[in-house]
Write an enzyme that holds these catalytic residues in place. Structure first.
Site: not given
Ligand code: FAD
Lengths: 329, 403
Positions: B130, B133, B248
């Protein structure tokens, strides 16, 4: 799998909601702190048949299941009603072999209380303050008798708590330890059901306020600090409902699961209601800290109930011991 | 109210159990308490396991028969899931394909795409990932910047994805791109199926905090995707992505299975380890075990309520997010209790005899709280869509996701 209430239970819950809303309220709980009566009161509960829900039909009860009773108890909890259905459910278990006494429980001709701790000087026991007949465990025997109740200054007047010294006693059953333990588990489930109703109502009160109240040009529910606190409280309530239903169902349908389910429900209830009530006060700000507001009445219920029939630490310990002994299967 | 199988469900379960016993020798089995198997080191066995299960009729239970599925019910799917866990079969190599990508292709793909991809996905001939991100858009997925520009019958893709689970072994992915930077951010997106082996796609494994490589960064340099690989209309990508995200949240913690290690595993571990602790420590450890068991049971039985709704034909609502949120919290308590029971071994990454079951699950929990919607994002969803609380003011309604 069908883990949901049936249509009859939904109807019963709806009826209970109407009855309790018409006959009890947080306002009545407040008045009770200043000497007013506990509402709806023993007579009204006997009148509508709630004291005999789990008493067999042959003894004048409704012959219902603990789940039937729990859905009604939840509605009582929502408006902080008293006396508690905990006593009705617990006494019904203890009096299973004594239809004459069970009949008095169901029709309200005697007001029962079940004593925790020694009958010569019990721990604070639910609804002992207004009771006329007491059930206790005396040296392994189930006894019934009259007694002298000494209430303390109430923190939550709807609970009718008092310590009791029995002034007369008659043995109903020797070697009643197992029966007593089961009755206490049933009581814990019903207390958790009342806590479920109270916690749900407290969260709803706070959510409604967060949708209206404005600060810094926004409604406070739009602030994440407020929103996330409310969500955590709500998730707790939603999960508690699952444990309460499971435990109440188990009492009749899967007795082997009751000890684990009852302790899980009671431990969770203590923490969920406390969080819901504290969140309710906090979200309301200054108005939430006033005598006139309802928030403190839920808070009082939380602070008292969490310690009745075993606190969370006791029940978590029981859950762990049971799990280690293989209760999870 | 009851927790029993109906007679048909019981028959079905017995059949599944028998099939799993017959094929036990051909299936990969997780070691004691193992919850994830490294696809890098075990790719061949993992693909074979799924293929064997597919041939035995246990994969794609709810998918249409014409594409190699079983045309069955959600209840049957859940029964298979439970029996696989019971038999110690680790998560399938195509868990993302089966849980998220496949349902998206079923809902939004052309007939041609469905026939071409779904049977191979079910057999694990192709592994899927998928590709949503990006470095600058995770929670705020619709802010993504990877572009796809129309060129004749193709689209040309440039950009970067990240945290892509399984990309290192994947053959295909569903790829969310920006196709119209002039539109408000949710309106300019388009979804594609992309061949991960196509020229211009570069996959670089990333080392996760626990040390292993489970996810990757994926670069797209002038990658050509035929227009026939579009899923849904141009500009409809957000709606397509919502299908994926809804699946999901149901796939993760939807219907009563434990995230992380099952609580029964904790009970067995406590049975063995509690007596080895000092008596005073035992009291404290029992509190931790009790708390974990209550949290896990509360989540499990709440999942059974949601599952009842599904089995009566209801659709998963936003409450599904509560299952993931609470399941993550329970998984943390379970892992923590398990680690504490290790006594002195708890400060190491494995016990003296090399068992790292509990340390590994402890390291897996922080990822749970991030992947598939962070705890905070789930609380926003629940607060706004279940409790009806007002949303936050937003500053991101400009075109192209730019501020
Ligand atoms: C083990 C693992 C597997 C993954 N596998 C996939 C995959 O297969 N495909 C894929 O596409 N993605 C994948 N991901 C990515 C995952 O979907 C994202 O990491 C997640 O959605 C958070 O996005 P970010 O890492 O950009 O963090 P950010 O969005 O930058 O968030 C950073 C912090 O800010 C907080 N935050 C952000 N927005 C808000 C808000 N509106 N209100 C309050 N707090 C907020 C978050 O809660 C977090 O604590 C995976 C992640 C992990 C850890």
């Amino acid at each position: 799998m069908n883990f949901d209430l049936g249509p009859d239970q939904r109807d019963a819950a709806g009826g209970a909601r109407d009855f309790y809303r018409g006959s009890a309220s947080p306002a009545a709980a407040r008045a009770a702190l200043e000497g007013g009566p506990v509402e709806p009161g023993h007579e009204a509960l006997a009148g509508i048949g709630y004291l005999g829900i789990t008493v067999p039909e042959s003894a004048g009860g409704a012959g219902g299941s603990l789940l039937d009773l729990a859905v009604v108890a939840e509605q009582g909890g929502a408006v902080l009603a008293g006396p508690s259905l905990v006593t009705a459910a617990r006494a019904a278990v203890l009096l299973a072999e004594h239809p004459d006494l069970a009949a008095q429980l169901a029709d309200g001709s005697a007001a029962f209380a079940v004593l925790d701790g020694p009958v010569t000087g019990s721990a604070p026991s639910i609804d002992a303050a207004g009771a006329t007949l007491f059930l206790g465990l005396d040296d392994g025997a189930l006894v019934v008798g009259e007694g002298e109740a000494t209430p303390g200054r109430p923190l939550d007047a709807t609970r009718g708590l008092a310590g009791v010294r029995l002034t007369s006693r008659r043995v109903l059953a020797e070697d009643a330890g197992a029966l007593w333990a089961r009755a206490r588990q049933v009581a814990a489930v019903v207390l958790a059901a009342e806590d479920l109703g109270a916690a749900d109502a407290a969260v709803q009160l706070a959510v409604d306020y967060a949708k209206e109240r404005e600060a810094f040009g926004r409604r406070i529910g739009s602030y994440q600090a407020v929103k996330h606190m409310l969500v955590d409280a709500w998730v707790g309530v939603d999960q508690l409902r699952s444990l309460v239903w499971w435990a109440a169902w188990a009492a009749d349908a899967a007795p082997d699961e009751l000890p684990l389910a009852a302790s899980a429900a009671k431990a969770h209830a203590a923490e969920v209601l406390e969080r819901a009530a504290e969140t309710c006060v906090q979200v309301h700000g200054g108005i939430g800290y006033t005598w006139e507001h309802d928030a403190h009445l839920y808070w009082r219920r939380a602070k008292v109930d969490r310690l009745l029939l075993g606190d969370a630490a006791e029940h978590l310990d029981a859950v762990a011991r049971l799990a280690v002994a293989g209760a999870l299967g | 109210m009851d927790f029993d199988d109906t007679p048909e469900e019981a028959d079905f379960r017995a059949g599944v159990r028998k099939t799993l016993e017959e094929h036990a020798g051909e299936l990969l089995h997780a070691g004691a308490g193992e919850d994830v198997v490294d696809a890098r080191t075990h790719e061949a066995e993992m693909r074979r396991t799924q293929r064997v299960l597919h041939e035995a009729g246990l994969i794609g239970i709810t998918w249409p028969r014409e594409y190699g599925g079983q045309g069955g019910t959600l209840v049957q799917q859940a029964i298979v899931q439970q029996e696989l866990a019971r038999a110690g079969v680790p998560p399938l190599v195509n868990h993302i394909g089966l849980g998220m990508c496949g349902p998206t292709v079923i809902a939004h793909g052309s007939d041609e795409q469905r026939s071409r991809y779904l049977p191979r996905l079910l057999r694990a001939d192709d592994v899927w990932c998928q590709l949503f991100s990006e470095p600058a858009s995770g929670s705020d997925l619709a802010a993504l910047r990877t572009t796809a520009v129309r060129d004749g019958d193709d689209w040309v893709v440039n950009g970067q994805k990240v945290w892509t689970t399984l990309a290192h072994v994947a053959d295909f992915g569903i790829l969310l791109t920006r196709t119209d930077p002039e539109k408000p951010k949710h309106a300019g997106l388009t979804m594609f199926v992309v061949d991960v082996h196509a020229p211009g796609v570069t996959v670089r494994p990333l080392r996760q905090m626990v040390g292993s490589a489970g996810f990757n960064e994926v670069f797209f340099d002038d990658v050509r995707i035929p227009d026939a690989e579009r899923l849904g209309e141009p500009g409809e990508g957000w709606r397509v992505a919502l299908t994926t995200l809804m699946n999901e949240r149901v796939a993760i913690g939807g219907a009563g299975s434990d995230l992380g290690l099952p609580v029964e595993t904790l009970a067995a571990h406590a049975r063995e380890r509690l007596p080895r602790l000092d008596p005073e420590r035992q009291v404290l450890a029992r509190q931790a075990v009790g708390r974990a068991v209550v949290a896990a049971l509360a989540t499990r039985y709440t999942g059974y309520r949601r599952f009842t709704v599904l089995s009566q034909g209801g659709l998963p609502g936003p409450e599904a997010s509560a299952g993931k949120l609470a399941g993550t919290a329970a998984a943390k308590l379970v892992a923590d209790a398990g680690v504490r029971l290790l006594g002195d071994d708890a400060v190491y990454a494995a016990t003296a005899d090399g068992d790292d079951t509990w340390q590994r699950t402890q390291g897996y929990v922080p990822g749970l709280a991030i992947a598939g919607g962070t705890d905070q994002v789930l609380r926003n969803i629940l607060g706004e869509r279940v409790l009806g609380l007002p949303p936050e003011p937003r500053l991101d309604k400009d075109p192209g996701g730019r501020r």
